[in-house]
Write an enzyme that holds these catalytic residues in place. Structure first.
Site, PDB file in Angstrom:
ATOM      1  CE  LYS A 153      30.319  40.905  20.091  1.00  0.00           C
ATOM      2  NZ  LYS A 153      29.185  41.333  20.935  1.00  0.00           N
ATOM      3  CG  ASN A 154      29.730  38.599  23.478  1.00  0.00           C
ATOM      4  OD1 ASN A 154      29.841  39.777  23.154  1.00  0.00           O
ATOM      5  ND2 ASN A 154      28.821  37.788  22.962  1.00  0.00           N
ATOM      6  CB  CYS A 171      18.479  45.853  20.935  1.00  0.00           C
ATOM      7  SG  CYS A 171      18.614  44.121  21.264  1.00  0.00           S
ATOM      8  NE  ARG A 222      19.896  41.664  24.392  1.00  0.00           N
ATOM      9  CZ  ARG A 222      21.111  41.835  23.854  1.00  0.00           C
ATOM     10  NH1 ARG A 222      21.254  42.485  22.726  1.00  0.00           N
ATOM     11  NH2 ARG A 222      22.168  41.361  24.477  1.00  0.00           N
ATOM     12  CG  ASP A 257      25.488  35.282  20.509  1.00  0.00           C
ATOM     13  OD1 ASP A 257      24.359  35.797  20.385  1.00  0.00           O
ATOM     14  OD2 ASP A 257      26.284  35.619  21.406  1.00  0.00           O
ATOM     15  NE  ARG A 274      27.548  46.435  18.066  1.00  0.00           N
ATOM     16  CZ  ARG A 274      26.492  46.517  18.844  1.00  0.00           C
ATOM     17  NH1 ARG A 274      25.337  46.862  18.328  1.00  0.00           N
ATOM     18  NH2 ARG A 274      26.572  46.278  20.127  1.00  0.00           N
TER      19      ARG A 274
HETATM   20  C1  EPZ Z   1      24.919  38.176  26.128  1.00  0.00           C
HETATM   21  O1  EPZ Z   1      23.904  39.170  26.114  1.00  0.00           O
HETATM   22  C2  EPZ Z   1      25.723  38.369  24.868  1.00  0.00           C
HETATM   23  N1  EPZ Z   1      26.306  39.700  24.864  1.00  0.00           N
HETATM   24  C3  EPZ Z   1      24.827  38.154  23.644  1.00  0.00           C
HETATM   25  O2  EPZ Z   1      25.640  38.248  22.482  1.00  0.00           O
HETATM   26  C4  EPZ Z   1      24.208  36.754  23.713  1.00  0.00           C
HETATM   27  O3  EPZ Z   1      23.308  36.598  22.645  1.00  0.00           O
HETATM   28  C5  EPZ Z   1      23.479  36.564  25.046  1.00  0.00           C
HETATM   29  O4  EPZ Z   1      24.372  36.849  26.148  1.00  0.00           O
HETATM   30  C6  EPZ Z   1      22.942  35.153  25.233  1.00  0.00           C
HETATM   31  O5  EPZ Z   1      23.968  34.232  25.146  1.00  0.00           O
HETATM   32  C7  EPZ Z   1      27.434  39.939  25.547  1.00  0.00           C
HETATM   33  O6  EPZ Z   1      28.000  39.056  26.180  1.00  0.00           O
HETATM   34  C8  EPZ Z   1      27.998  41.309  25.465  1.00  0.00           C
HETATM   35  P1  EPZ Z   1      21.279  37.583  28.613  1.00  0.00           P
HETATM   36  P2  EPZ Z   1      23.050  39.473  27.441  1.00  0.00           P
HETATM   37  O7  EPZ Z   1      21.159  38.540  29.736  1.00  0.00           O
HETATM   38  O8  EPZ Z   1      23.930  39.334  28.620  1.00  0.00           O
HETATM   39  C9  EPZ Z   1      16.540  37.974  29.195  1.00  0.00           C
HETATM   40  C10 EPZ Z   1      26.178  38.914  20.261  1.00  0.00           C
HETATM   41  O9  EPZ Z   1      25.677  38.754  19.118  1.00  0.00           O
HETATM   42  N2  EPZ Z   1      16.848  38.891  30.320  1.00  0.00           N
HETATM   43  O10 EPZ Z   1      21.904  36.262  28.868  1.00  0.00           O
HETATM   44  O11 EPZ Z   1      22.362  40.771  27.219  1.00  0.00           O
HETATM   45  C11 EPZ Z   1      16.939  38.558  27.846  1.00  0.00           C
HETATM   46  O12 EPZ Z   1      15.964  39.450  27.335  1.00  0.00           O
HETATM   47  C12 EPZ Z   1      25.314  39.210  21.460  1.00  0.00           C
HETATM   48  O13 EPZ Z   1      27.414  38.886  20.473  1.00  0.00           O
HETATM   49  C13 EPZ Z   1      15.817  39.322  31.115  1.00  0.00           C
HETATM   50  O14 EPZ Z   1      14.647  38.956  30.937  1.00  0.00           O
HETATM   51  O15 EPZ Z   1      22.010  38.290  27.371  1.00  0.00           O
HETATM   52  C14 EPZ Z   1      17.117  37.301  27.023  1.00  0.00           C
HETATM   53  O16 EPZ Z   1      15.861  36.862  26.566  1.00  0.00           O
HETATM   54  C15 EPZ Z   1      23.919  39.543  21.167  1.00  0.00           C
HETATM   55  N3  EPZ Z   1      16.114  40.181  32.150  1.00  0.00           N
HETATM   56  C16 EPZ Z   1      17.680  36.294  28.030  1.00  0.00           C
HETATM   57  O17 EPZ Z   1      17.346  36.817  29.330  1.00  0.00           O
HETATM   58  C17 EPZ Z   1      17.382  40.607  32.413  1.00  0.00           C
HETATM   59  O18 EPZ Z   1      17.594  41.384  33.359  1.00  0.00           O
HETATM   60  C18 EPZ Z   1      19.197  36.092  27.980  1.00  0.00           C
HETATM   61  O19 EPZ Z   1      19.834  37.352  27.982  1.00  0.00           O
HETATM   62  C19 EPZ Z   1      18.438  40.137  31.595  1.00  0.00           C
HETATM   63  C20 EPZ Z   1      18.135  39.275  30.552  1.00  0.00           C
END
Ligand code: EPZ
Length: 427
Positions: free
Chosen positions: A22-23, A124, A129, A314, A406
């Site tokens: 998915k991701n 969320c 996030r 995850d 989802r």
């Molecule tokens: C991706 O989300 C995945 N989603 C998530 O999967 C997964 O949990 C996550 O990566 C971490 O591996 C998809 O790929 C669609 P991040 P993403 O940006 O890209 C902080 C699932 O269950 N951050 O790597 O949104 C953020 O708040 C889902 O399938 C900032 O501070 O995750 C988090 O604490 C849920 N500023 C950390 O970084 C930003 O601009 C990592 O988030 C962006 C992120």
């Protein structure tokens, strides 16, 4: 709303086909915005989030053809995406709020059209996030970005310019957004401290097939040479490593023996190491991997979530469900998201003994779980309850099944085929 009813106590035995990721699929679909040529994606899973992304991309003018995957027992879809022209540069609130990954269209729209208006996703269930890193990286490439009426309004009237950007924190989504923006930027972009998740490598390989030179794939420094135009390409989505890890934990929970067809052990190495420590065996097979727990009790192990190649956030909820039945204690620490323990009170309703202290949860194994009525507020939390239910005495009903839909393709059918007593109840 549909519910899932599971009666515990059956060992899982047989085989489960692992779907496409998915991701990985979500950003790969967005990459179609970069080109007026067709992009064919094979092995896309059939999930609610994929439908939501199709809905969004159609608003932007992407024509999408869907056909069933060609190969036997696997049920993925082949998507043909083509964006002859961008019909709209706005990603509306009603879609972005349903799925945060919608924010990935920002970089691609900006690179191709010089403008984008994307709703801010907001918080969320698993944390605040923010998208500050997406914004900072695009600004480094010359974009002007303001917030107006809840929307990110981005402009790059003279096009984006290649830049060097170092992420202050590892972010999967921000790395993907900047890679896509860099594909059509003028000159070279270097991304330091980039995320190394396999889904990033999959996007990079697809962009390479579309004619974008990228160096350092799989490392924390990605160098992307911008091009004027991308070409037609065909790409097969990698298997879902989180689905693989989830079923491995489900099999371990029931002391079962299952081959995960198309699962790839090398994509879940850290989780596999933790499972082995807990007394589970995982072995590569010609078709995927085999998971067995045939003798002995589960042992408590400590895990801490981290960006790849660390233990994936995850899989944290699923690992916790497994540890509720282990001998001894397990310390589970979540460092990626700040409030990803919503499954704890629900697991407690089934008899689990878990104490949360800041970012860590201490799980003391119990000899038995009992079925209960439960619900969860995100995808991985929901599936952790299904894992607990498989080993619980009596029947568990999981409400709010749309979270599961989802991210897990035909979960009840895959588990039932291995002997689980599980049914979807419409309502
Ligand atoms: C991706 O989300 C995945 N989603 C998530 O999967 C997964 O949990 C996550 O990566 C971490 O591996 C998809 O790929 C669609 P991040 P993403 O940006 O890209 C902080 C699932 O269950 N951050 O790597 O949104 C953020 O708040 C889902 O399938 C900032 O501070 O995750 C988090 O604490 C849920 N500023 C950390 O970084 C930003 O601009 C990592 O988030 C962006 C992120």
């Amino acid at each position: 709303m549909d519910r899932l009813r599971i009666t515990g106590g059956r060992q899982l035995k047989g085989e489960i086909a692992i779907s496409g990721s998915k991701n990985a699929s979500l950003p790969l679909m967005v990459a179609a915005l970069l080109s007026d040529q067709p992009l064919v994606l094979e092995n896309v899973p059939r999930l609610a989030d994929i439908d939501t992304m199709m809905q969004l991309l159609r608003k932007h003018g992407v024509e999408i053809g869907e056909s069933p995957g060609s190969d036997g027992h696997r049920h993925g879809t082949t998507l043909e995406l083509r964006t002859a022209r961008i019909a709209s540069t706005t990603a509306p609130y009603d879609i972005v709020r349903k799925m945060r990954a919608s924010v990935l269209v920002l970089g691609a729209l900006l690179a191709r059209e010089g403008a984008a208006r994307v709703s801010l996703p907001g918080g969320c269930a698993i944390g605040a996030r923010p998208v500050d890193l997406h914004i900072a990286g695009l600004k480094a490439m010359g974009a002007d970005i303001d917030v107006d009426g809840g929307y990110l309004v981005a402009r790059a009237s003279k096009g984006l310019k290649g830049a060097r950007y170092t992420f202050p924190k590892v972010s999967v989504g921000a790395t993907e957004n900047l890679m896509m923006a860099a594909a059509l930027a003028k000159g070279t972009t270097v991304l330091d401290n980039a995320a190394r998740e396999p889904e990033i490598g999959d996007l990079a390989n697809c962009l390479v097939a579309m004619g974008v030179p990228i160096h350092g794939i799989g490392t924390e420094t990605l160098t992307i040479e911008g091009v004027d135009r991308l070409q037609a390409a065909r790409h097969r989505v990698i298997p879902d490593r989180i689905e693989t890890g989830t079923y491995a934990m489900a099999v371990a929970m029931t002391a079962g023996d299952v081959e995960l067809v198309d699962g790839r052990l090398e994509l879940i190495e850290t989780a596999a190491a933790a499972l082995r420590q807990a007394g589970v065996s995982l072995d590569a097979t010609p078709r995927g991997l085999r998971v067995q727990r045939t003798n002995g009790a589960l042992r408590g192990v400590d895990v801490m979530t981290e960006p790849y190649p660390g233990f994936p956030t995850d899989l944290q909820a699923q690992m916790m469900a497994l540890m509720t039945r282990a001998e001894g204690a397990s310390m589970i620490t979540e460092t990626v998201f700040e409030s990803r323990f919503m499954h704890v009170p629900e697991l407690a309703r089934m008899g689990a003994n878990v104490t949360i202290h800041h970012e860590s949860a201490l799980v003391r194994g119990v000899p038995k779980l009992r079925g209960a009525e439960v619900m969860a507020t995100d995808l991985r939390a929901s599936v952790s309850l299904a894992i607990a239910a498989l080993a619980a005495e009596g029947t568990t009903t999981i409400n709010r099944l749309y979270h599961l839909d989802r991210g897990y393709e035909r979960l009840e059918r895959k588990l039932a085929a291995c002997g689980a007593d599980i049914e979807r109840v419409a309502g």
